[in-house]
Scaffold this motif. Structure first.
Motif, PDB file in Angstrom:
ATOM      1  N   LEU A   1       0.821  -1.209   0.000  1.00 47.66           N
ATOM      2  CA  LEU A   1       0.000   0.000   0.000  1.00 47.66           C
ATOM      3  C   LEU A   1       0.854   1.257   0.000  1.00 47.66           C
ATOM      4  CD1 LEU A   1      -2.592  -0.802   2.848  1.00 47.66           C
ATOM      5  CD2 LEU A   1      -3.046  -0.851   0.393  1.00 47.66           C
ATOM      6  N   LEU A   2       0.332   2.315  -0.637  1.00 46.31           N
ATOM      7  CA  LEU A   2       0.749   3.673  -0.320  1.00 46.31           C
ATOM      8  C   LEU A   2      -0.222   4.121   0.759  1.00 46.31           C
ATOM      9  CD1 LEU A   2       2.236   3.305  -3.052  1.00 46.31           C
ATOM     10  CD2 LEU A   2       1.746   5.708  -3.515  1.00 46.31           C
ATOM     11  N   ALA A   3       0.196   3.984   2.011  1.00 46.99           N
ATOM     12  CA  ALA A   3      -0.717   4.097   3.148  1.00 46.99           C
ATOM     13  C   ALA A   3      -0.744   5.514   3.707  1.00 46.99           C
ATOM     14  CB  ALA A   3      -0.307   3.121   4.239  1.00 46.99           C
ATOM     15  N   HIS A   4      -1.951   5.962   4.046  1.00 48.68           N
ATOM     16  CA  HIS A   4      -2.122   7.270   4.667  1.00 48.68           C
ATOM     17  C   HIS A   4      -2.875   7.196   5.994  1.00 48.68           C
ATOM     18  CE1 HIS A   4      -6.182   6.994   2.986  1.00 48.68           C
ATOM     19  NE2 HIS A   4      -5.634   6.768   1.796  1.00 48.68           N
ATOM     20  N   HIS A   5      -3.418   6.023   6.324  1.00 49.19           N
ATOM     21  CA  HIS A   5      -4.050   5.820   7.625  1.00 49.19           C
ATOM     22  C   HIS A   5      -3.472   4.577   8.290  1.00 49.19           C
ATOM     23  CE1 HIS A   5      -6.956   8.897   6.686  1.00 49.19           C
ATOM     24  NE2 HIS A   5      -7.603   8.688   7.823  1.00 49.19           N
ATOM     25  N   TYR A   6      -3.340   4.641   9.608  1.00 46.18           N
ATOM     26  CA  TYR A   6      -2.880   3.516  10.418  1.00 46.18           C
ATOM     27  C   TYR A   6      -3.844   3.376  11.592  1.00 46.18           C
ATOM     28  CZ  TYR A   6      -0.117   0.876  13.800  1.00 46.18           C
ATOM     29  OH  TYR A   6       0.303  -0.060  14.704  1.00 46.18           O
ATOM     30  N   GLU A   7      -4.385   2.173  11.754  1.00 46.45           N
ATOM     31  CA  GLU A   7      -5.359   1.882  12.805  1.00 46.45           C
ATOM     32  C   GLU A   7      -6.507   2.900  12.796  1.00 46.45           C
ATOM     33  OE1 GLU A   7      -5.266  -0.856  14.232  1.00 46.45           O
ATOM     34  OE2 GLU A   7      -3.186  -1.526  14.047  1.00 46.45           O
ATOM     35  N   GLY A   8      -6.949   3.249  11.590  1.00 50.63           N
ATOM     36  CA  GLY A   8      -8.121   4.092  11.429  1.00 50.63           C
ATOM     37  C   GLY A   8      -7.899   5.580  11.583  1.00 50.63           C
ATOM     38  N   ALA A   9      -6.666   6.000  11.831  1.00 52.29           N
ATOM     39  CA  ALA A   9      -6.360   7.421  12.008  1.00 52.29           C
ATOM     40  C   ALA A   9      -5.314   7.851  10.985  1.00 52.29           C
ATOM     41  CB  ALA A   9      -5.854   7.681  13.426  1.00 52.29           C
ATOM     42  N   PRO A  10      -5.297   9.145  10.618  1.00 52.76           N
ATOM     43  CA  PRO A  10      -4.259   9.612   9.697  1.00 52.76           C
ATOM     44  C   PRO A  10      -2.875   9.244  10.204  1.00 52.76           C
ATOM     45  CG  PRO A  10      -5.922  11.304   9.990  1.00 52.76           C
ATOM     46  CD  PRO A  10      -6.239  10.215  10.983  1.00 52.76           C
ATOM     47  N   LEU A  11      -2.026   8.813   9.300  1.00 51.43           N
ATOM     48  CA  LEU A  11      -0.690   8.344   9.654  1.00 51.43           C
ATOM     49  C   LEU A  11       0.123   9.483  10.267  1.00 51.43           C
ATOM     50  CD1 LEU A  11       1.225   5.900   9.458  1.00 51.43           C
ATOM     51  CD2 LEU A  11       1.817   6.665   7.146  1.00 51.43           C
ATOM     52  N   GLU A  12       0.672   9.253  11.445  1.00 53.84           N
ATOM     53  CA  GLU A  12       1.466  10.273  12.129  1.00 53.84           C
ATOM     54  C   GLU A  12       2.760  10.533  11.367  1.00 53.84           C
ATOM     55  OE1 GLU A  12       2.087   9.093  16.140  1.00 53.84           O
ATOM     56  OE2 GLU A  12      -0.057   9.070  16.631  1.00 53.84           O
ATOM     57  N   THR A  13       3.215  11.771  11.453  1.00 58.71           N
ATOM     58  CA  THR A  13       4.427  12.182  10.744  1.00 58.71           C
ATOM     59  C   THR A  13       5.601  11.279  11.069  1.00 58.71           C
ATOM     60  OG1 THR A  13       3.675  14.474  10.726  1.00 58.71           O
ATOM     61  CG2 THR A  13       6.027  14.094  10.363  1.00 58.71           C
ATOM     62  N   GLU A  14       5.783  10.942  12.336  1.00 57.00           N
ATOM     63  CA  GLU A  14       6.934  10.136  12.751  1.00 57.00           C
ATOM     64  C   GLU A  14       6.913   8.741  12.152  1.00 57.00           C
ATOM     65  OE1 GLU A  14       5.053  11.977  14.704  1.00 57.00           O
ATOM     66  OE2 GLU A  14       6.506  13.543  15.261  1.00 57.00           O
ATOM     67  N   HIS A  15       5.736   8.286  11.744  1.00 56.19           N
ATOM     68  CA  HIS A  15       5.602   6.965  11.128  1.00 56.19           C
ATOM     69  C   HIS A  15       5.480   7.034   9.610  1.00 56.19           C
ATOM     70  CE1 HIS A  15       5.619   4.803  14.865  1.00 56.19           C
ATOM     71  NE2 HIS A  15       4.575   5.457  15.334  1.00 56.19           N
ATOM     72  N   GLY A  16       5.782   8.207   9.050  1.00 60.11           N
ATOM     73  CA  GLY A  16       5.793   8.320   7.600  1.00 60.11           C
ATOM     74  C   GLY A  16       4.677   9.135   7.005  1.00 60.11           C
ATOM     75  N   GLY A  17       3.806   9.700   7.858  1.00 61.45           N
ATOM     76  CA  GLY A  17       2.705  10.509   7.354  1.00 61.45           C
ATOM     77  C   GLY A  17       3.191  11.785   6.690  1.00 61.45           C
ATOM     78  N   PRO A  18       2.418  12.240   5.737  1.00 63.15           N
ATOM     79  CA  PRO A  18       1.043  11.810   5.406  1.00 63.15           C
ATOM     80  C   PRO A  18       0.932  10.528   4.591  1.00 63.15           C
ATOM     81  CG  PRO A  18       1.612  13.838   4.213  1.00 63.15           C
ATOM     82  CD  PRO A  18       2.781  13.483   5.034  1.00 63.15           C
ATOM     83  N   MET A  19       2.023  10.058   3.950  1.00 63.89           N
ATOM     84  CA  MET A  19       1.909   8.839   3.143  1.00 63.89           C
ATOM     85  C   MET A  19       3.241   8.102   3.108  1.00 63.89           C
ATOM     86  SD  MET A  19       0.450   8.338  -0.734  1.00 63.89           S
ATOM     87  CE  MET A  19      -1.239   8.557  -0.166  1.00 63.89           C
ATOM     88  N   ARG A  20       3.160   6.801   3.273  1.00 62.59           N
ATOM     89  CA  ARG A  20       4.343   5.947   3.200  1.00 62.59           C
ATOM     90  C   ARG A  20       4.006   4.701   2.390  1.00 62.59           C
ATOM     91  NH1 ARG A  20       6.290   3.673   8.710  1.00 62.59           N
ATOM     92  NH2 ARG A  20       7.712   2.536   7.354  1.00 62.59           N
ATOM     93  N   LEU A  21       5.028   4.033   1.935  1.00 61.26           N
ATOM     94  CA  LEU A  21       4.876   2.719   1.332  1.00 61.26           C
ATOM     95  C   LEU A  21       4.865   1.677   2.443  1.00 61.26           C
ATOM     96  CD1 LEU A  21       4.880   0.992  -1.295  1.00 61.26           C
ATOM     97  CD2 LEU A  21       7.375   0.972  -1.133  1.00 61.26           C
ATOM     98  N   VAL A  22       4.018   0.661   2.310  1.00 60.58           N
ATOM     99  CA  VAL A  22       4.028  -0.478   3.231  1.00 60.58           C
ATOM    100  C   VAL A  22       4.189  -1.751   2.411  1.00 60.58           C
ATOM    101  CG1 VAL A  22       2.837  -1.721   5.065  1.00 60.58           C
ATOM    102  CG2 VAL A  22       2.544   0.755   4.860  1.00 60.58           C
TER     103      VAL A  22
END
Length: 198
Positions: A130-151
């Motif tokens: 995925l090109l993921a923008h949400h994690y566990e139903g919430a917008p992906l936090e910056t420290e975890h790669g938000g707004p979008m990361r590859l998974v």
């Protein structure tokens, strides 16, 4: 710290836990260099190399089908986190809008901040990626790669580039940042492919 936050499983939990890994309920933050801070509306993913060049804006990506997957993730630093849920654009859905040129076999992932990592095309186009923008139903936090990361859940998590900004398609395997610094070119956790001499 190992005893407090990480737990060595008594077995591989039915094949879910790769060799040498400990389980954690936390989500450790491991990043080389400063953390880029990008507003979602400024996100662009640029396609270059052996593909028709184009740029996906945030609006373009949000207009594509959105997919949610739950799976386990594994970090090369020996932690695994089970049953994580991500939402984003499935790579096969994205690839329907990318015209590859003959000879493309690999992709170099580019991130805001200059990070890169390499993937064989066969590893990149898997349905669970995925090109993921949400994690566990919430917008992906910056420290975890938000707004979008590859998974890319089937490989060690350094292959799941944070803050994705580009896809450079190549006719060869070109090492990214950690691969140039001694990490394995592929990074299969179930084969314990942590370092280049593994």
């Amino acid at each position: 710290m190992l005893g407090r936050f990480f737990k060595k499983p008594s077995d591989d939990m039915g094949g879910r836990v790769p060799p040498g890994q400990s389980l954690t309920a936390r989500f450790p933050v491991l990043t080389y260099g400063p953390t880029p801070r990008i507003e979602p509306h400024n996100v662009e993913v640029r396609v270059t190399g052996l593909a028709e060049e184009r740029t996906f804006t945030w609006a373009d990506l949000m207009a594509l089908p959105q997919t949610t997957h739950t799976y386990d993730i594994h970090c090369v630093t020996h932690w695994s986190k089970l049953d994580t849920t991500w939402t984003g654009v499935a790579v096969p859905d994205l690839m329907q809008h990318i015209q590859l040129k003959p000879g493309a076999t690999h992709v170099l992932i580019h991130s805001y901040g200059g990070y890169t990592t390499n993937l064989a095309l066969s590893d990149f186009v898997r349905p669970l990626n995925l090109l993921a923008h949400h994690y566990e139903g919430a917008p992906l936090e910056t420290e975890h790669g938000g707004p979008m990361r590859l998974v890319v859940p089937h490989l060690y998590f350094w292959k799941s580039a944070k803050w994705i900004s580009g896809l450079e398609f190549l006719d060869h395997d070109q090492p990214g940042f950690w691969e140039r610094n001694g990490y394995h070119m592929r990074g299969d956790p179930f084969k314990d492919e942590r370092y280049s001499d593994d």
